[in-house]
Design an enzyme around this catalytic site. Structure first.
Site, short mmCIF file in Angstrom:
data_model
loop_
_atom_site.label_atom_id
_atom_site.label_comp_id
_atom_site.label_asym_id
_atom_site.label_seq_id
_atom_site.Cartn_x
_atom_site.Cartn_y
_atom_site.Cartn_z
N HIS A 114 -7.63 -5.53 -0.26
CA HIS A 114 -6.49 -4.68 0.07
C HIS A 114 -5.59 -5.29 1.14
O HIS A 114 -4.37 -5.16 1.06
CB HIS A 114 -6.98 -3.30 0.53
CG HIS A 114 -5.88 -2.29 0.64
ND1 HIS A 114 -5.22 -1.78 -0.46
CD2 HIS A 114 -5.29 -1.71 1.73
CE1 HIS A 114 -4.30 -0.92 -0.07
NE2 HIS A 114 -4.31 -0.87 1.26
N ASP A 154 -9.46 -5.32 -4.47
CA ASP A 154 -8.99 -4.27 -3.56
C ASP A 154 -10.08 -3.20 -3.43
O ASP A 154 -10.47 -2.58 -4.42
CB ASP A 154 -7.70 -3.66 -4.09
CG ASP A 154 -7.01 -2.75 -3.08
OD1 ASP A 154 -7.70 -2.15 -2.24
OD2 ASP A 154 -5.77 -2.65 -3.13
N SER A 196 0.83 -1.20 0.00
CA SER A 196 0.00 0.00 0.00
C SER A 196 0.87 1.26 0.00
O SER A 196 1.67 1.45 -0.92
CB SER A 196 -0.94 -0.03 1.20
OG SER A 196 -1.91 0.98 1.11
#
Length: 346
Positions: free
Chosen positions: A317, A260, A186
């Site tokens: 995610h 995600d 991320s």
């Protein structure tokens, strides 16, 4: 009807006032509260004080305290390879230590940059795979304002933290001879891209999971209510402009969770196009080509320079790293990097 008009006018005035108020809140939130939104270092509760240690997972480690160039103390975990990973058979004699250091110098060193929530201790299971399965040295970095590190997080500060970690690895007598791989999840992917762009000759490869083009371009999907104020986002992390500056000889592994819910998959696809273009691998397409067709085609592809895009259809995610085939893909990529040549640069 006339008696009803003031009510309508009052409603319209109230609506206008509410809209203006929300606009003010939105502007204020982005101008003064965006660091709080972007770097929720206290979430989940206890993340600033309760930091797991590698020993809890059966891993030998050194608890490092590094001092940055702006005099902030950040905490790191160093997992240095040993020829024999069984601590029962690990003696402290000089011969054994020399053998361990020599072995560690031939193994890759992975610098881990975590996402924007939690702390580095929450990522120890990932470090354990790098350490025990791939036999990599691992340096886990806690950004300023996270875990037990001092300071407050910001783009400028975290960039300094990342450089401090790399400088430590490069100056270490053992780690300075190894291949250096950056692993970022991320926002950690943005940290990795930025660091590699500023140290092109030091980084051997990048592994990026579910990262984004830039924070301003992420605002419309992550915080739709603040989309009109995205231009006020002063925390940029502009990876799109930095990927082209990373040498084509530096392979990049991109790990994308198709489901995600935080970073739209399109961000990873656009970054992948930039990776290919950097390597001269950009595909020519007609103007009528549809973006959704590109998405269907980009599942698991590689470039001649060693970069790879791996798609995980069920990955979200936060759970892409536990999807089937994820670690096999990472292990193949790391194994393909080879061993470090003798290095003279400091």
């Amino acid at each position: 009807m006339s008696s009803f008009l003031p009510s309508i006018q009052g409603f319209l005035k109230g609506s206008a006032a509410t809209a203006a108020g929300l606009s003010t809140v939105g502007v204020g939130l982005l101008l003064f509260g965006q660091n709080w939104l972007i770097y929720p270092s206290a979430f989940p509760p206890g993340s600033r004080t309760e930091v797991p240690v590698p020993a809890q997972f059966g891993l030998p480690y050194e608890d490092l305290e590094l001092v940055t160039s702006d005099d902030v103390k950040i905490r790191c975990y160093l997992l240095l390879q040993r020829r024999d990973l069984d601590p029962v058979h690990h003696s402290e004699d000089t011969t054994r230590e020399d053998a361990d250091e020599e072995f560690a110098s031939f193994r890759p060193t992975v610098i881990m940059f975590h996402g924007n929530g939690g702390n580095m201790g929450h990522r120890i299971p990932l470090a354990k795979v790098f350490y025990t399965k791939m036999r990599c040295n691992v340096l886990m970095v806690s950004y300023r304002g996270y875990g037990l590190s001092e300071g407050s997080p910001s783009e400028k500060g975290i960039r300094i933290d990342a450089q401090t970690a790399l400088d430590y690895v490069m100056s270490n007598p053992t780690l300075g001879r190894t291949l250096i791989v950056l692993y970022g999840q991320s926002i950690g992917g943005a940290v990795s891209i930025d660091l590699a762009s500023r140290n092109p000759s030091a980084i051997r490869a990048l592994i990026l999971e579910n990262t984004f083009l830039s924070l301003p371009r992420l605002v419309p999907s992550a915080l739709p209510a603040l989309a009109p104020f995205a231009f006020l986002c002063h925390q940029k992390w502009d990876s799109a402009s930095k990927v082209p500056t990373i040498p084509p000889s530096t392979p990049i592994l991109m790990l994308s969770g198709a489901r995600d819910e935080v970073v739209p998959r399109q961000h990873m696809l656009e970054l992948w196009k930039l990776v290919k273009a950097r390597e001269g691998q950009a595909e020519s397409r007609g103007r009528e080509a549809k973006e959704e067709e590109d998405e269907e085609e980009v599942q698991d592809v590689r470039t001649g320079a060693g970069s790879r895009f791996a798609n995980f259809p069920q990955g979200t995610h936060n759970d892409t790293c536990v999807q089937q085939g994820y670690w096999m893909t990472v292990a193949e990529f790391v194994a393909g990097l080879g061993q470090a040549p003798a290095r003279n640069d400091a």
